[in-house]
Motif scaffolding. Structure first.
Motif, short mmCIF file in Angstrom:
data_model
loop_
_atom_site.label_atom_id
_atom_site.label_comp_id
_atom_site.label_asym_id
_atom_site.label_seq_id
_atom_site.Cartn_x
_atom_site.Cartn_y
_atom_site.Cartn_z
N PHE A 184 0.82 -1.21 0.00
CA PHE A 184 0.00 0.00 0.00
C PHE A 184 0.86 1.27 0.00
CE2 PHE A 184 -3.45 -2.70 2.13
CZ PHE A 184 -4.14 -2.87 0.94
N PHE A 228 1.21 4.12 -3.28
CA PHE A 228 0.72 5.45 -2.93
C PHE A 228 1.18 6.53 -3.92
CE2 PHE A 228 0.77 9.39 -0.32
CZ PHE A 228 -0.59 9.50 -0.14
N ASN A 244 -1.34 7.04 -6.54
CA ASN A 244 -2.52 7.80 -6.11
C ASN A 244 -2.21 9.30 -6.10
OD1 ASN A 244 -3.71 5.32 -5.74
ND2 ASN A 244 -3.48 5.34 -3.53
N ARG A 267 -9.28 10.84 -1.52
CA ARG A 267 -8.85 9.44 -1.66
C ARG A 267 -7.47 9.21 -1.05
NH1 ARG A 267 -6.38 6.42 -6.55
NH2 ARG A 267 -6.72 4.28 -5.94
N LEU A 268 -6.60 10.20 -1.13
CA LEU A 268 -5.24 10.04 -0.60
C LEU A 268 -5.25 9.72 0.89
CD1 LEU A 268 -3.38 12.95 -2.43
CD2 LEU A 268 -3.42 10.52 -3.03
N GLN A 307 -5.39 5.84 2.01
CA GLN A 307 -4.25 4.92 1.90
C GLN A 307 -3.64 4.59 3.27
OE1 GLN A 307 -4.17 3.89 -1.11
NE2 GLN A 307 -2.41 2.55 -1.15
N LEU A 336 -5.67 1.91 4.87
CA LEU A 336 -5.38 0.57 4.36
C LEU A 336 -4.10 0.01 4.98
CD1 LEU A 336 -6.30 1.01 0.60
CD2 LEU A 336 -7.56 -0.32 2.33
#
Length: 135
Positions: free
Chosen positions: A80, A84, A87, A109-110, A113, A116
Motif C-alpha cells: 500500500f 501510494f 494515487n 482518496r489520498l 491509503q 489501508l
C-alpha cells in the motif's frame, strides 16, 4: 474480542484484495491503467497486470495462511505504501478514474491509503493489544 476483530479485518481485507486484483486483470483494467502516473517507467498495462497478480497473491495468502498473517499483513502494508505515489500522481495529473472526477475527490482518496496500511497491520497482528509475535 480483539482476536475475533483481527480475524474479521484480515478476512475482509484479503477478500477485497483478491477482488481488486481480479478487476485489475479483467473488467476494470482500463480504469487502473488510467491511474498509472505518466512518469512511471513501465508500460501501463504491464504495471496493472503485475499489481493485479500481487494483489491476488497477497489477498489470498492473507485469507488462506492465518499462521503467516503477520508476514502477509506486513507485506500488504508495504504494498500500500509502494502504490501510494500512483494515487498522488492521479491527483497531481488530474486523472479521472473510478468516479474520481474532481481534484477534491482525488485528494480525499489520498487520506484512505494510510487507513489501508493500518488495516493490513492490524489484521496481520502488528497493532493493538495482544499483538501477535510470529512471523
Amino acid at each position: 474480542m480483539s482476536s475475533h476483530l483481527r480475524t474479521v479485518a484480515r478476512l475482509l481485507l484479503g477478500t477485497a484484495m483478491v477482488g481488486a486484483g481480479v478487476l485489475h486483470l479483467t473488467t476494470q483494467r482500463a480504469e487502473f491503467q488510467a491511474q498509472v502516473p505518466g512518469w512511471f517507467p513501465l508500460d501501463d498495462d504491464l504495471t496493472v497486470l503485475g499489481s493485479g497478480v500481487v494483489e491476488i497473491s497477497l489477498g489470498a495468502a492473507f485469507v488462506a495462511l492465518p499462521g503467516r498473517k503477520r508476514l502477509v499483513g506486513g507485506l500488504l502494508a508495504v504494498f500500500f505504501v509502494a502504490i501510494f505515489p500512483g494515487n498522488v500522481g492521479q491527483y497531481v495529473e488530474g486523472t479521472d478514474a473510478f468516479g474520481l472526477t474532481s481534484d477534491r475527490a482525488r485528494l480525499v482518496r489520498l487520506f484512505f491509503q494510510p487507513v489501508l496500511v493500518l488495516w493490513a497491520l492490524f489484521g496481520g497482528g502488528w497493532l493493538g493489544r495482544g499483538r501477535d509475535r510470529e512471523v
